[in-house]
Each structure stands twice: as structure tokens, then as C-alpha cells.
Write an enzyme that holds these catalytic residues in place. Structure first.
Site, PDB file in Angstrom:
ATOM      1  N   CYS A  90     -32.473 -15.612  20.353  1.00  0.00           N
ATOM      2  CA  CYS A  90     -32.953 -14.234  21.036  1.00  0.00           C
ATOM      3  C   CYS A  90     -34.023 -14.504  21.873  1.00  0.00           C
ATOM      4  O   CYS A  90     -34.141 -13.462  22.790  1.00  0.00           O
ATOM      5  CB  CYS A  90     -33.258 -13.187  19.740  1.00  0.00           C
ATOM      6  SG  CYS A  90     -32.163 -12.682  18.607  1.00  0.00           S
ATOM      7  N   HIS A 121     -38.000  -8.319  23.485  1.00  0.00           N
ATOM      8  CA  HIS A 121     -36.742  -8.086  22.948  1.00  0.00           C
ATOM      9  C   HIS A 121     -36.500  -7.005  21.969  1.00  0.00           C
ATOM     10  O   HIS A 121     -37.329  -6.501  21.395  1.00  0.00           O
ATOM     11  CB  HIS A 121     -36.874  -9.802  22.121  1.00  0.00           C
ATOM     12  CG  HIS A 121     -35.607  -9.746  21.138  1.00  0.00           C
ATOM     13  ND1 HIS A 121     -34.505  -9.790  21.426  1.00  0.00           N
ATOM     14  CD2 HIS A 121     -35.503 -10.036  19.776  1.00  0.00           C
ATOM     15  CE1 HIS A 121     -33.472  -9.909  20.522  1.00  0.00           C
ATOM     16  NE2 HIS A 121     -34.274 -10.082  19.522  1.00  0.00           N
ATOM     17  N   ASN A 128     -29.371  -5.140  18.575  1.00  0.00           N
ATOM     18  CA  ASN A 128     -29.870  -6.630  19.019  1.00  0.00           C
ATOM     19  C   ASN A 128     -28.922  -7.534  19.436  1.00  0.00           C
ATOM     20  O   ASN A 128     -27.853  -7.901  18.837  1.00  0.00           O
ATOM     21  CB  ASN A 128     -30.612  -7.243  17.607  1.00  0.00           C
ATOM     22  CG  ASN A 128     -31.302  -8.421  18.092  1.00  0.00           C
ATOM     23  OD1 ASN A 128     -30.917  -9.093  19.279  1.00  0.00           O
ATOM     24  ND2 ASN A 128     -32.042  -9.096  16.964  1.00  0.00           N
TER      25      ASN A 128
HETATM   26  O1  UT7 Z   1     -33.794 -11.052  16.829  1.00  0.00           O
HETATM   27  C1  UT7 Z   1     -34.421 -11.830  16.028  1.00  0.00           C
HETATM   28  C2  UT7 Z   1     -35.595 -11.207  15.399  1.00  0.00           C
HETATM   29  N1  UT7 Z   1     -34.908 -10.375  14.260  1.00  0.00           N
HETATM   30  C3  UT7 Z   1     -35.731  -9.482  13.898  1.00  0.00           C
HETATM   31  O2  UT7 Z   1     -36.870  -9.234  14.373  1.00  0.00           O
HETATM   32  C4  UT7 Z   1     -35.174  -8.519  12.538  1.00  0.00           C
HETATM   33  C5  UT7 Z   1     -36.350  -8.270  11.816  1.00  0.00           C
HETATM   34  N2  UT7 Z   1     -36.153  -7.712  10.553  1.00  0.00           N
HETATM   35  C6  UT7 Z   1     -36.170  -6.283  10.566  1.00  0.00           C
HETATM   36  O3  UT7 Z   1     -35.841  -5.696  11.542  1.00  0.00           O
HETATM   37  C7  UT7 Z   1     -36.262  -5.659   9.388  1.00  0.00           C
HETATM   38  O4  UT7 Z   1     -36.860  -6.500   8.284  1.00  0.00           O
HETATM   39  C8  UT7 Z   1     -34.906  -5.000   8.603  1.00  0.00           C
HETATM   40  C9  UT7 Z   1     -34.314  -4.039   9.625  1.00  0.00           C
HETATM   41  C10 UT7 Z   1     -33.953  -6.227   8.732  1.00  0.00           C
HETATM   42  C11 UT7 Z   1     -35.036  -4.649   7.533  1.00  0.00           C
HETATM   43  O5  UT7 Z   1     -35.888  -3.670   7.142  1.00  0.00           O
HETATM   44  P1  UT7 Z   1     -37.164  -3.598   6.227  1.00  0.00           P
HETATM   45  O6  UT7 Z   1     -37.857  -2.414   6.052  1.00  0.00           O
HETATM   46  O7  UT7 Z   1     -37.698  -4.971   6.066  1.00  0.00           O
HETATM   47  O8  UT7 Z   1     -36.235  -3.439   4.940  1.00  0.00           O
HETATM   48  P2  UT7 Z   1     -36.040  -4.324   3.597  1.00  0.00           P
HETATM   49  O9  UT7 Z   1     -35.344  -5.690   3.988  1.00  0.00           O
HETATM   50  O10 UT7 Z   1     -37.617  -4.399   2.846  1.00  0.00           O
HETATM   51  O11 UT7 Z   1     -35.100  -3.468   2.378  1.00  0.00           O
HETATM   52  C12 UT7 Z   1     -35.460  -2.429   2.035  1.00  0.00           C
HETATM   53  C13 UT7 Z   1     -34.306  -1.888   1.140  1.00  0.00           C
HETATM   54  C14 UT7 Z   1     -33.818  -2.599   0.224  1.00  0.00           C
HETATM   55  O12 UT7 Z   1     -33.484  -2.084  -0.968  1.00  0.00           O
HETATM   56  P3  UT7 Z   1     -34.355  -2.330  -2.344  1.00  0.00           P
HETATM   57  O13 UT7 Z   1     -34.428  -3.972  -2.687  1.00  0.00           O
HETATM   58  O14 UT7 Z   1     -35.952  -1.727  -1.969  1.00  0.00           O
HETATM   59  O15 UT7 Z   1     -33.713  -1.599  -3.251  1.00  0.00           O
HETATM   60  C15 UT7 Z   1     -32.466  -3.237   0.946  1.00  0.00           C
HETATM   61  O16 UT7 Z   1     -31.702  -3.841  -0.077  1.00  0.00           O
HETATM   62  O17 UT7 Z   1     -33.264  -1.475   1.813  1.00  0.00           O
HETATM   63  C16 UT7 Z   1     -32.259  -1.991   1.592  1.00  0.00           C
HETATM   64  N3  UT7 Z   1     -31.288  -2.371   2.694  1.00  0.00           N
HETATM   65  C17 UT7 Z   1     -30.261  -1.359   3.000  1.00  0.00           C
HETATM   66  N4  UT7 Z   1     -30.196  -0.317   2.693  1.00  0.00           N
HETATM   67  C18 UT7 Z   1     -29.314   0.608   3.489  1.00  0.00           C
HETATM   68  C19 UT7 Z   1     -31.202  -3.456   3.571  1.00  0.00           C
HETATM   69  N5  UT7 Z   1     -30.238  -3.264   4.329  1.00  0.00           N
HETATM   70  C20 UT7 Z   1     -29.992  -1.867   4.215  1.00  0.00           C
HETATM   71  C21 UT7 Z   1     -28.653  -1.203   4.881  1.00  0.00           C
HETATM   72  N6  UT7 Z   1     -28.761   0.034   4.507  1.00  0.00           N
HETATM   73  N7  UT7 Z   1     -28.197  -1.565   6.198  1.00  0.00           N
END
Ligand code: UT7
Length: 322
Positions: A113, A249, A279
């Protein structure tokens, strides 16, 4: 002293729009979750017979036209991509053939990225050392090809697209500075753990997918992209007030907000496209830059700070006077 200037920008997005509603029918997710956690509403997906080079070609032609150049004037092509059409030749060579540019160097850089920042840095050095007079720099990706469409943690975040700029020499900046960083200790946090030399069988079986520790990547992205803004300002003895636009980004609107909060930068000075593009990896910064230029938010003479962060980790920035 010689500087490089951006004299044209271009962007291209595939026609097919994939909305959050469509993703709801594919994995256990919701428009509400995707919107709240990432800010993404829709992304573009390349057609089955549309490849990274096709997107790169369309974005390049727009940039070449915007710069008032013809293909035979291009004497350097650098393509940033992690989703090349084929293992080799490079996508840059495929693009060169498409554009009918015969002879000058064409090569890919791979910094995921942050790739476009690495490509700009390289091309800037070619221009400043008079090794090139008209450089085509492209970020192009078909990330949809390396997504596991059953993994809701990654498949909702990415999209396909391409952005391009033309760099030409000038007596005044132009590009005032470029800044690049990498830290391979974090190689496992955001990767496609399948390749040619390693796990080739998996690649042949169609198992080459993005994996990501989202939370960790999020934290690092905010820290690295905030710190590199400060590094870039310091290198140019500038303050944030003097920057007209930040073009970060486009991974997640929450990352962009967190950077703004850390820096004390109003969102009205940030170009944001993640809602409609998702992204697009190496394409995200040049696509956002092109959008800002074409809708006249970014004007000639504006100071624009572009920055990226990606797998590796890799991160980079450039201060540009448009
Ligand atoms: O381009 C390179 C750089 N990339 C990035 O910068 C991406 C960086 N990361 C992010 O943008 C975020 O961490 C994400 C968008 C990927 C995830 O957001 P988050 O607030 O960190 O969520 P999380 O991973 O902590 O997940 C929270 C909950 C989890 O459920 P539990 O364990 O709390 O029950 C996940 O399983 O959300 C769940 N979850 C989803 N739920 C519905 C994860 N993905 C999804 C989904 N839909 N697509």
C-alpha cells in the site's frame, strides 16, 4: 538545482461496483459494521478478463493527456503493484508495450500500500539526476484477486483501481522531499503468505490470499502515518498550517480521523476517497490525488503532503508543490 514536478494526474476504476449490501449476501457482515469500522460503502472490482495492466493503461493515458504529453515522450515507467498480471515480465514492461514506449527503462516496485510513494521517490531521483525527462509513475492493483471472499475480516476492505502521474523536470519544486521507511519485523501482520519460491503448490491450488492482524496494523498505521507527517514537515521547515492538502493512504476512515486528531489537522484539508474506493493498495494515493486535482480542490501552487502505509511494514511520504 533540478526538481521534479507533477504535470499530469490520471485515475481509473473498474466499472463494476460492489456495495456493502452485496457483501452481506456473501459473508456474515453488515453495511452497518463495514461503515462504522472502516467508512467503506462500496468498492470497484475488475472484470474477470480485466488485469492490473489494463487498469494501469487507462489511468496512464489520462495522466499523459493531462500533462499534454505523447507516449513517445515517456522515458521512464515505474509501476507500483503487489498484484502484477504475471510473475514476469513486470507490469511496467507490459504497460510499456501497450503504450508503444520502446526502449526506456520500465520496472515494478513492490511496497504494497506504500508502493506509490516508493515509486515516486525512485522516479524523482531519476528526474533530479537528469536520467529521465518524462516519467510515468503508476499505482495499480487488482487486490480482488488475492482476497479470500469467505474471510469477512479482509474481503470487505479492499478494491481494485489505478492512479498515475507524470513527472517532469523544473527549476522549482515540485517535489520538495520524499521519505521512505520499512520494518520487516512486522512481515507476518499483513501479508500473502504464498508465493513462487515458497508455498508454490498453494499458489497453484488458488490459495494465495491476504491475511491481516487488523487491530495491530491499525495501530501501526496511525503511528507511522502521523510520525511521517511530522518528519516531512521538519525536513522542509514547514508547519501543518502551510499544507493545503493531506492525501493519505485510504485504508480506513477511522485511521485517517485518528491521524488528523493526533496532528490537529481538520478533515476539511484531507482528501478522502475510501468510502467509494475501499483500500486499493498502491493505487489509493494516486487515485485520491487525481480526484482532488480533477474536482479542483487541489490547485496549482498548493502544498500537498501524500503518504502511504502497507505490508512489510513499509511507509512513505512526499511533500509536493503542485
Ligand atoms: O492497507 C494497509 C493497511 N491496512 C489497514 O490499515 C487496515 C487496518 N485495520 C483496520 O482497518 C481495522 O482493524 C479493521 C477494519 C480490519 C477491523 O476493525 P476493528 O475495529 O479493529 O475490528 P476487530 O478486528 O477488533 O473486530 C471486532 C469484531 C470481532 O468480533 P468479536 O471478536 O468482537 O466478536 C470481529 O470478528 O468485529 C468482527 N468482525 C466483523 N463483523 C462484521 C470482523 N470483520 C467483520 C465484518 N463484519 N466484516
Amino acid at each position: 538545482m533540478l526538481f521534479s514536478r507533477i504535470t499530469g494526474t490520471g485515475g481509473y476504476l473498474p466499472e463494476r461496483v460492489m456495495t456493502n449490501a452485496e457483501l452481506e449476501t456473501m459473508v456474515d457482515t453488515s453495511d452497518a459494521w463495514i461503515t462504522a469500522r472502516s467508512g467503506i460503502k462500496e468498492r470497484r472490482i475488475a472484470a474477470e478478463d480485466e488485469y492490473t495492466c489494463d487498469l494501469a493503461e487507462k489511468a496512464s493515458l489520462k495522466a499523459i493527456q493531462a500533462a499534454g504529453k505523447t507516449c513517445d515522450e515517456i522515458d521512464l515507467i515505474v509501476v507500483a503493484t503487489s498484484t502484477p498480471d504475471v510473475v514476469f515480465p513486470s507490469t511496467a514492461c507490459l504497460l510499456q508495450e501497450r503504450l508503444g514506449v520502446i526502449g526506456p527503462p520500465a520496472f515494478d516496485v513492490q511496497a504494497v500500500c506504500a508502493g506509490f510513494l516508493f515509486a515516486v521517490d525512485v522516479a524523482d531521483k531519476f528526474i533530479r539526476t537528469q536520467s529521465a525527462k518524462c516519467a510515468l509513475v503508476v499505482g495499480a492493483e487488482t487486490f480482488s484477486r488475492i482476497l479470500d471472499w469467505s474471510d469477512r475480516q479482509t474481503c470487505v476492505l479492499f478494491g481494485d483501481g489505478a492512479g498515475a502521474v507524470i513527472l517532469e523536470p523544473g527549476d522549482e519544486p515540485g517535489i520538495l522531499s520524499t521519505h521512505l521507511h520499512s520494518d520487516g519485523r512486522f512481515k507476518d501482520l499483513l501479508c500473502v503468505p504464498t508465493g513462487v519460491s515458497r508455498n508454490y503448490q498453494k499458489l497453484q491450488d488458488g490459495g494465495a490470499y491476504v491475511t491481516m492482524e487488523g487491530g495491530e496494523v491499525f495501530r501501526w498505521a496511525v503511528t507511522a502515518m502521523s510520525d511521517i507527517v511530522k518528519e516531512t514537515l521538519n525536513a522542509n521547515s514547514m508547519t501543518l498550517d502551510q499544507v493545503d492538502w493531506l492525501v493519505p493512504h485510504q485504508a480506513n476512515s477511522r485511521i485517517i480521523s485518528a491521524i488528523g486528531k493526533r496532528l490537529g489537522l481538520s478533515e476539511s484539508k484531507v482528501i478522502i476517497t475510501v468510502e467509494k474506493h475501499g483500500n486499493t493498495s498502491a493505487a489509493s494515493v494516486p487515485l485520491a490525488l487525481d480526484e482532488g486535482v480533477r474536482d479542483s480542490r487541489i490547485k496549482p501552487g498548493n502544498f500537498v503532503l501524500i503518504e502511504g502505509f502497507g505490508g512489510g511494514f513499509t511507509w512513505g511520504s512526499a511533500m509536493i508543490k503542485m
